[in-house]
Design an enzyme around this catalytic site. Structure first.
Site, PDB file in Angstrom:
ATOM      1  N   LYS A  66      -0.405  -4.263  -3.183  1.00  0.00           N
ATOM      2  CA  LYS A  66      -1.718  -3.701  -2.842  1.00  0.00           C
ATOM      3  C   LYS A  66      -1.774  -2.291  -3.406  1.00  0.00           C
ATOM      4  O   LYS A  66      -1.406  -1.323  -2.743  1.00  0.00           O
ATOM      5  CB  LYS A  66      -1.939  -3.693  -1.332  1.00  0.00           C
ATOM      6  CG  LYS A  66      -3.342  -3.220  -0.940  1.00  0.00           C
ATOM      7  CD  LYS A  66      -3.543  -3.203   0.560  1.00  0.00           C
ATOM      8  CE  LYS A  66      -4.942  -2.714   0.904  1.00  0.00           C
ATOM      9  NZ  LYS A  66      -5.142  -2.602   2.375  1.00  0.00           N
TER      10      LYS A  66
ATOM     11  N   SER B  89       0.814  -1.208   0.000  1.00  0.00           N
ATOM     12  CA  SER B  89       0.000   0.000   0.000  1.00  0.00           C
ATOM     13  C   SER B  89       0.860   1.276   0.000  1.00  0.00           C
ATOM     14  O   SER B  89       1.595   1.524  -0.949  1.00  0.00           O
ATOM     15  CB  SER B  89      -0.959  -0.044   1.195  1.00  0.00           C
ATOM     16  OG  SER B  89      -1.925   0.964   1.134  1.00  0.00           O
TER      17      SER B  89
END
Length: 222
Positions: free
Chosen positions: A143, A118
């Site tokens: 991600k 992320s």
């Protein structure tokens, strides 16, 4: 704390080491403090470590990236929302300080692994695609989506996926991750950084390649 840091002697080089544990509202301020101290200490290299950092606040990663990118027009990431609307986010859009304000010429490396996800990947692609840092480690988690969490009245929360981010070169991160330039599969050694094999590998790579020619080589070195 969201960030820990120090100055180490690694393979004879005075090395600034910054480990990001989570991207929260305090993280960038701590990184700025660390970089100012490293600037005073005249470090030879900086290693940013996001191994096993699962992410945090998306915006914080973009603000942090702006610290290192020299040109105001440098692209950090591109985002696409659920309607297909695309936005290009540049260093000048962020407000940490003027782009590339600290240690603009100091060689840098980023440590990544399968636990880097992320917001960690936001910082990694921004640094890598702008040739500001080499990546060392193993491929990141992958991600590449942007999520918002909405607290509910019963104490639970609803997580909504609101978009996807792409690298500055418009490559997809989601389910693909970020590939390292230099492969290092050793586990992190947070209590023994000077013998951490990937920290050592990063400094060796910077000594051999201070201008980042290896960026984009994707693990062709060992």
């Amino acid at each position: 704390p969201p960030v820990t840091w120090g100055v180490l002697d690694v393979v004879g080089r005075r090395t600034g080491y910054i480990r990001i544990h989570v991207f929260n509202e305090r993280a960038t301020d701590i990184v700025i403090t660390a970089l100012r101290r490293m600037q005073t200490d005249d470090v030879d290299a900086v290693v940013l470590d996001v191994r096993n950092c699962k992410g945090g606040v998306f915006q914080e990663a973009m603000v942090m990236a702006s610290l290192f990118l020299k040109s105001p027009s440098s692209v950090i990431v591109q985002t696409i929302d659920g309607f297909g609307y695309q936005v290009t986010h540049t260093a000048q859009d962020q407000s940490a300080c003027s782009p590339g304000c600290l240690l603009p010429l100091t060689p840098m490396a980023m440590l990544i692994n399968g636990g880097s996800a992320s917001s960690s990947e936001v910082l990694a692609v921004a640094m890598h695609d702008n040739r500001r840092a080499i990546t060392v480690g193993t491929p990141s988690f992958g991600k590449g989506i942007i999520q918002h969490t909405v607290p509910l009245s019963d104490g639970s929360a609803l997580t909504l996926t609101v978009g996807e981010f792409l690298s500055p070169k418009r490559t997809h991160v989601h389910h693909r991750g970020v590939a390292p330039d230099v492969l290092c599969e050793a586990a992190p050694r947070p209590n023994a950084l000077q013998s951490d094999e990937c920290v050592i590998a990063a400094v060796h790579a910077l000594v051999d390649d201070p201008h980042g020619a290896a960026v984009g080589a994707h693990a062709e070195q060992g």
